[in-house]
Scaffold this motif. Sequence first.
Motif, PDB file in Angstrom:
ATOM      1  N   THR A  18      25.162 -16.297  23.520  1.00 55.00           N
ATOM      2  CA  THR A  18      25.051 -16.674  22.117  1.00 55.00           C
ATOM      3  C   THR A  18      26.426 -16.472  21.503  1.00 55.00           C
ATOM      4  OG1 THR A  18      24.482 -14.448  21.376  1.00 55.00           O
ATOM      5  CG2 THR A  18      22.630 -15.935  21.940  1.00 55.00           C
ATOM      6  N   ALA A  45      24.853 -26.347  20.599  1.00 54.48           N
ATOM      7  CA  ALA A  45      23.788 -26.021  19.649  1.00 54.48           C
ATOM      8  C   ALA A  45      22.448 -26.429  20.241  1.00 54.48           C
ATOM      9  CB  ALA A  45      24.013 -26.749  18.334  1.00 54.48           C
ATOM     10  N   VAL A  46      21.504 -25.488  20.197  1.00 53.90           N
ATOM     11  CA  VAL A  46      20.124 -25.743  20.613  1.00 53.90           C
ATOM     12  C   VAL A  46      19.257 -25.237  19.473  1.00 53.90           C
ATOM     13  CG1 VAL A  46      18.335 -25.277  22.317  1.00 53.90           C
ATOM     14  CG2 VAL A  46      20.724 -25.424  23.050  1.00 53.90           C
ATOM     15  N   GLY A  47      18.727 -26.163  18.713  1.00 52.77           N
ATOM     16  CA  GLY A  47      18.007 -25.772  17.502  1.00 52.77           C
ATOM     17  C   GLY A  47      18.969 -25.080  16.558  1.00 52.77           C
ATOM     18  N   LYS A  48      18.623 -23.886  16.125  1.00 51.98           N
ATOM     19  CA  LYS A  48      19.494 -23.127  15.224  1.00 51.98           C
ATOM     20  C   LYS A  48      20.402 -22.155  15.966  1.00 51.98           C
ATOM     21  CE  LYS A  48      16.545 -23.467  11.199  1.00 51.98           C
ATOM     22  NZ  LYS A  48      15.919 -22.769  10.092  1.00 51.98           N
ATOM     23  N   LYS A  49      20.253 -22.064  17.274  1.00 47.09           N
ATOM     24  CA  LYS A  49      21.087 -21.163  18.074  1.00 47.09           C
ATOM     25  C   LYS A  49      22.330 -21.900  18.551  1.00 47.09           C
ATOM     26  CE  LYS A  49      18.854 -17.234  18.706  1.00 47.09           C
ATOM     27  NZ  LYS A  49      19.441 -15.943  18.518  1.00 47.09           N
ATOM     28  N   ARG A  50      23.429 -21.153  18.678  1.00 44.06           N
ATOM     29  CA  ARG A  50      24.675 -21.710  19.191  1.00 44.06           C
ATOM     30  C   ARG A  50      25.131 -20.865  20.377  1.00 44.06           C
ATOM     31  NH1 ARG A  50      28.868 -21.567  14.888  1.00 44.06           N
ATOM     32  NH2 ARG A  50      27.985 -19.517  14.597  1.00 44.06           N
TER      33      ARG A  50
END
Length: 67
Positions: A18, A45-50
């Motif tokens: 992350t 970026a995967v959804g709101k995660k980076r």
Amino acid sequence: MTTSPRTPGVIRESESYTVAEFRRRAGLGDFAFREVRRAGLRIIAVGKKRYVLGKDWIAFLNDHAET
């Protein structure tokens, strides 16, 4: 099955991190992280995660190494 410990300061080519974990391990503050992003470090970026891939960090360092 044993897993390798996640040692602070170590970024492995075969792992993803992350952004928070990557910054902690790389020792990058806000300004330095913004600079490496502007210089071309890839963030996924995967959804709101980076995430940052370890192989992308190593490639970035190799590309920006002073000889």
